[in-house]
Scaffold this motif. Structure first.
Motif, PDB file in Angstrom:
ATOM      1  N   HIS A  40      -6.997  -7.668  -8.789  1.00  0.00           N
ATOM      2  CA  HIS A  40      -5.752  -7.110  -9.330  1.00  0.00           C
ATOM      3  C   HIS A  40      -5.992  -5.770 -10.032  1.00  0.00           C
ATOM      4  CE1 HIS A  40      -2.885 -10.705  -8.992  1.00  0.00           C
ATOM      5  NE2 HIS A  40      -4.004 -11.052  -8.382  1.00  0.00           N
ATOM      6  N   ASN A  41      -6.716  -4.889  -9.350  1.00  0.00           N
ATOM      7  CA  ASN A  41      -6.943  -3.552  -9.899  1.00  0.00           C
ATOM      8  C   ASN A  41      -5.710  -2.691  -9.756  1.00  0.00           C
ATOM      9  OD1 ASN A  41      -9.803  -4.447  -8.770  1.00  0.00           O
ATOM     10  ND2 ASN A  41     -10.144  -2.950 -10.398  1.00  0.00           N
ATOM     11  N   ASN A  42      -5.387  -1.950 -10.780  1.00  0.00           N
ATOM     12  CA  ASN A  42      -4.286  -1.001 -10.714  1.00  0.00           C
ATOM     13  C   ASN A  42      -4.768   0.348 -10.197  1.00  0.00           C
ATOM     14  OD1 ASN A  42      -2.417  -2.835 -11.789  1.00  0.00           O
ATOM     15  ND2 ASN A  42      -2.963  -2.274 -13.894  1.00  0.00           N
ATOM     16  N   VAL A  43      -3.952   0.954  -9.341  1.00  0.00           N
ATOM     17  CA  VAL A  43      -4.172   2.300  -8.823  1.00  0.00           C
ATOM     18  C   VAL A  43      -2.936   3.110  -9.181  1.00  0.00           C
ATOM     19  CG1 VAL A  43      -4.606   3.700  -6.770  1.00  0.00           C
ATOM     20  CG2 VAL A  43      -5.522   1.369  -6.906  1.00  0.00           C
ATOM     21  N   TYR A  44      -3.144   4.308  -9.706  1.00  0.00           N
ATOM     22  CA  TYR A  44      -2.029   5.149 -10.147  1.00  0.00           C
ATOM     23  C   TYR A  44      -2.041   6.476  -9.397  1.00  0.00           C
ATOM     24  CZ  TYR A  44      -2.009   1.906 -14.096  1.00  0.00           C
ATOM     25  OH  TYR A  44      -1.974   0.779 -14.885  1.00  0.00           O
ATOM     26  N   LEU A  45      -0.885   6.859  -8.894  1.00  0.00           N
ATOM     27  CA  LEU A  45      -0.704   8.183  -8.294  1.00  0.00           C
ATOM     28  C   LEU A  45       0.222   8.988  -9.189  1.00  0.00           C
ATOM     29  CD1 LEU A  45      -1.169  10.078  -5.801  1.00  0.00           C
ATOM     30  CD2 LEU A  45       1.070   9.267  -4.995  1.00  0.00           C
ATOM     31  N   LEU A  46      -0.242  10.150  -9.618  1.00  0.00           N
ATOM     32  CA  LEU A  46       0.545  11.049 -10.456  1.00  0.00           C
ATOM     33  C   LEU A  46       0.906  12.276  -9.631  1.00  0.00           C
ATOM     34  CD1 LEU A  46      -1.631  10.929 -13.713  1.00  0.00           C
ATOM     35  CD2 LEU A  46       0.002   9.248 -12.830  1.00  0.00           C
ATOM     36  N   ALA A  60      -9.561   2.024  -6.266  1.00  0.00           N
ATOM     37  CA  ALA A  60     -10.273   0.789  -6.586  1.00  0.00           C
ATOM     38  C   ALA A  60     -10.667  -0.025  -5.357  1.00  0.00           C
ATOM     39  CB  ALA A  60      -9.420  -0.061  -7.525  1.00  0.00           C
ATOM     40  N   ASP A  61      -9.810  -0.077  -4.351  1.00  0.00           N
ATOM     41  CA  ASP A  61     -10.070  -0.876  -3.155  1.00  0.00           C
ATOM     42  C   ASP A  61      -8.958  -0.592  -2.161  1.00  0.00           C
ATOM     43  OD1 ASP A  61     -11.470  -2.604  -1.525  1.00  0.00           O
ATOM     44  OD2 ASP A  61     -10.829  -4.436  -2.534  1.00  0.00           O
ATOM     45  N   GLU A  62      -9.103  -1.131  -0.941  1.00  0.00           N
ATOM     46  CA  GLU A  62      -8.073  -1.023   0.086  1.00  0.00           C
ATOM     47  C   GLU A  62      -7.712   0.452   0.330  1.00  0.00           C
ATOM     48  OE1 GLU A  62      -4.838  -3.885  -0.358  1.00  0.00           O
ATOM     49  OE2 GLU A  62      -6.083  -5.035  -1.762  1.00  0.00           O
ATOM     50  N   ALA A  63      -8.671   1.159   0.928  1.00  0.00           N
ATOM     51  CA  ALA A  63      -8.516   2.600   1.119  1.00  0.00           C
ATOM     52  C   ALA A  63      -7.233   2.957   1.869  1.00  0.00           C
ATOM     53  CB  ALA A  63      -9.726   3.167   1.858  1.00  0.00           C
ATOM     54  N   GLU A  64      -6.852   2.143   2.857  1.00  0.00           N
ATOM     55  CA  GLU A  64      -5.633   2.461   3.616  1.00  0.00           C
ATOM     56  C   GLU A  64      -4.406   2.422   2.714  1.00  0.00           C
ATOM     57  OE1 GLU A  64      -4.844   0.416   7.204  1.00  0.00           O
ATOM     58  OE2 GLU A  64      -6.622   1.169   8.241  1.00  0.00           O
ATOM     59  N   ARG A  65      -4.370   1.460   1.802  1.00  0.00           N
ATOM     60  CA  ARG A  65      -3.243   1.401   0.867  1.00  0.00           C
ATOM     61  C   ARG A  65      -3.265   2.586  -0.100  1.00  0.00           C
ATOM     62  NH1 ARG A  65       0.009  -2.864   0.157  1.00  0.00           N
ATOM     63  NH2 ARG A  65       0.098  -2.606  -2.106  1.00  0.00           N
ATOM     64  N   CYS A  66      -4.450   2.973  -0.546  1.00  0.00           N
ATOM     65  CA  CYS A  66      -4.549   4.146  -1.425  1.00  0.00           C
ATOM     66  C   CYS A  66      -4.047   5.400  -0.713  1.00  0.00           C
ATOM     67  CB  CYS A  66      -5.989   4.342  -1.887  1.00  0.00           C
ATOM     68  SG  CYS A  66      -6.602   3.077  -3.025  1.00  0.00           S
ATOM     69  N   LEU A  67      -4.410   5.554   0.546  1.00  0.00           N
ATOM     70  CA  LEU A  67      -3.969   6.722   1.308  1.00  0.00           C
ATOM     71  C   LEU A  67      -2.463   6.656   1.569  1.00  0.00           C
ATOM     72  CD1 LEU A  67      -6.980   6.927   3.775  1.00  0.00           C
ATOM     73  CD2 LEU A  67      -6.465   8.526   1.912  1.00  0.00           C
ATOM     74  N   ALA A  68      -1.947   5.443   1.804  1.00  0.00           N
ATOM     75  CA  ALA A  68      -0.499   5.301   1.979  1.00  0.00           C
ATOM     76  C   ALA A  68       0.240   5.617   0.688  1.00  0.00           C
ATOM     77  CB  ALA A  68      -0.174   3.881   2.455  1.00  0.00           C
ATOM     78  N   LEU A  69      -0.354   5.283  -0.444  1.00  0.00           N
ATOM     79  CA  LEU A  69       0.246   5.628  -1.733  1.00  0.00           C
ATOM     80  C   LEU A  69       0.328   7.138  -1.901  1.00  0.00           C
ATOM     81  CD1 LEU A  69       1.258   4.581  -4.517  1.00  0.00           C
ATOM     82  CD2 LEU A  69      -1.119   4.759  -5.296  1.00  0.00           C
ATOM     83  N   VAL A  70      -0.735   7.821  -1.538  1.00  0.00           N
ATOM     84  CA  VAL A  70      -0.716   9.290  -1.577  1.00  0.00           C
ATOM     85  C   VAL A  70       0.416   9.832  -0.713  1.00  0.00           C
ATOM     86  CG1 VAL A  70      -1.991  11.370  -0.935  1.00  0.00           C
ATOM     87  CG2 VAL A  70      -3.167   9.502  -2.119  1.00  0.00           C
ATOM     88  N   ALA A  71       0.586   9.257   0.462  1.00  0.00           N
ATOM     89  CA  ALA A  71       1.650   9.706   1.358  1.00  0.00           C
ATOM     90  C   ALA A  71       3.029   9.473   0.763  1.00  0.00           C
ATOM     91  CB  ALA A  71       1.526   9.005   2.708  1.00  0.00           C
ATOM     92  N   LEU A  72       3.196   8.373   0.009  1.00  0.00           N
ATOM     93  CA  LEU A  72       4.486   8.121  -0.640  1.00  0.00           C
ATOM     94  C   LEU A  72       4.863   9.252  -1.577  1.00  0.00           C
ATOM     95  CD1 LEU A  72       4.679   4.357  -1.734  1.00  0.00           C
ATOM     96  CD2 LEU A  72       6.064   5.523  -0.014  1.00  0.00           C
ATOM     97  N   GLY A  73       3.856   9.872  -2.195  1.00  0.00           N
ATOM     98  CA  GLY A  73       4.129  10.978  -3.103  1.00  0.00           C
ATOM     99  C   GLY A  73       4.596  12.232  -2.415  1.00  0.00           C
ATOM    100  N   GLY A  74       4.448  12.271  -1.099  1.00  0.00           N
ATOM    101  CA  GLY A  74       4.994  13.387  -0.333  1.00  0.00           C
ATOM    102  C   GLY A  74       4.078  14.570  -0.175  1.00  0.00           C
ATOM    103  N   GLY A  75       2.846  14.463  -0.616  1.00  0.00           N
ATOM    104  CA  GLY A  75       1.953  15.608  -0.513  1.00  0.00           C
ATOM    105  C   GLY A  75       0.521  15.182  -0.263  1.00  0.00           C
ATOM    106  N   SER A  76      -0.379  16.143  -0.343  1.00  0.00           N
ATOM    107  CA  SER A  76      -1.798  15.863  -0.194  1.00  0.00           C
ATOM    108  C   SER A  76      -2.365  15.437  -1.546  1.00  0.00           C
ATOM    109  CB  SER A  76      -2.527  17.111   0.314  1.00  0.00           C
ATOM    110  OG  SER A  76      -2.338  18.194  -0.591  1.00  0.00           O
ATOM    111  N   LEU A  77      -3.631  15.038  -1.550  1.00  0.00           N
ATOM    112  CA  LEU A  77      -4.289  14.639  -2.787  1.00  0.00           C
ATOM    113  C   LEU A  77      -5.350  15.667  -3.150  1.00  0.00           C
ATOM    114  CD1 LEU A  77      -4.463  12.344  -4.924  1.00  0.00           C
ATOM    115  CD2 LEU A  77      -6.405  11.470  -3.608  1.00  0.00           C
ATOM    116  N   GLY A  78      -5.164  16.300  -4.303  1.00  0.00           N
ATOM    117  CA  GLY A  78      -6.114  17.320  -4.728  1.00  0.00           C
ATOM    118  C   GLY A  78      -7.119  16.856  -5.749  1.00  0.00           C
ATOM    119  N   HIS A  79      -6.830  15.722  -6.424  1.00  0.00           N
ATOM    120  CA  HIS A  79      -7.655  15.310  -7.563  1.00  0.00           C
ATOM    121  C   HIS A  79      -7.774  13.786  -7.581  1.00  0.00           C
ATOM    122  CE1 HIS A  79      -6.922  19.412  -9.107  1.00  0.00           C
ATOM    123  NE2 HIS A  79      -5.723  19.206  -8.574  1.00  0.00           N
TER     124      HIS A  79
END
Length: 228
Positions: A40-46, A60-79
């Motif tokens: 139950h790790n929390n991942v935060y996208l700002l 924290a885990d589940e790279a595909e979900r982390c990448l999908a979260l980035v996509a939800l934000g509508g942009g690329s990930l810089g940090h």
């Protein structure tokens, strides 16, 4: 097949693995929170609302979900910030860093324990900037040597603080393992968190629900007396 995420703007901070992403809209910053893994790790996208620049806290885990979260934000990930060196907070770090090309950050005293050498080493009083957003860095020892918390002071509202595993509703992080220190962690949390941020500050831990500094402050003496 790419991961599909759902999100809710009825923010409670009560997220579960595989469940909806919770979205909190501030005037200049959007916060997205999701949970991954059996830990139950929390991942935060700002997301900076004026520029679209994005920062992820703990791949924290589940790279595909982390990448999908980035996509939800509508942009690329810089940090990409890792709050501390414990394995459950960086299992997806190599893949997310590789796929996004994001600059990586971690506390200087935890860097050696990470699977990706950080591009930026964080110390007490540092700042992390993305778009028009500035995050203040607090170094909090005792759970790990180099744990860091990140604070966003909303010019139009409350402070929002991302604490990793150093502060939770009901107490500081675990200090029962070899090399950990309740005295160090409690002292740093009291001085560098409760001594700096006001009661309206929302904080977001590495596992579980959120809380506020005001809700936890009355219990500081109790935490010290029980030693955890």
């Amino acid at each position: 097949m790419s991961e599909t995420l759902t999100e809710t703007h009825e923010y409670t901070g009560e997220v579960t693995p595989g469940g909806p992403v919770h979205v909190r809209e501030l005037p200049a910053l959007t916060i997205r929170k999701m949970s991954v893994s059996q830990m139950h790790n929390n991942v935060y996208l700002l997301t900076c609302r004026s520029t679209g620049e994005q920062l992820l806290v703990d791949a924290a885990d589940e790279a595909e979900r982390c990448l999908a979260l980035v996509a939800l934000g509508g942009g690329s990930l810089g940090h990409l910030v890792t709050t501390h060196q414990h394995w459950d907070h960086h299992r997806a770090l190599p893949e997310v860093a590789r796929e996004t090309g994001a600059e990586t950050y971690a506390g200087v005293d935890d860097a050696v324990g990470l699977p990706v050498a950080p591009d930026h080493l964080l110390r007490q009083g540092d700042e992390v900037r993305f778009g028009d957003v500035v995050l203040e860095v607090s170094h909090l020892r005792g759970h790990t040597p180099g744990s860091v918390a990140l604070a966003y002071r909303d010019p139009q509202g409350s402070t929002h603080l991302f604490t990793g595993d150093t502060l939770f509703p009901g107490g500081v992080g675990n200090t029962k393992m070899e090399g950990q220190s309740f005295e160090l962690l409690y002292g740093d949390v009291v001085e560098r968190i409760f001594g700096v941020y006001d009661d309206d500050t929302h904080f977001y831990p590495g596992h579980g629900a959120d809380s506020t500094i005001g809700a936890e402050r009355p219990h500081l003496d109790e935490w010290r007396e029980r030693g955890w």
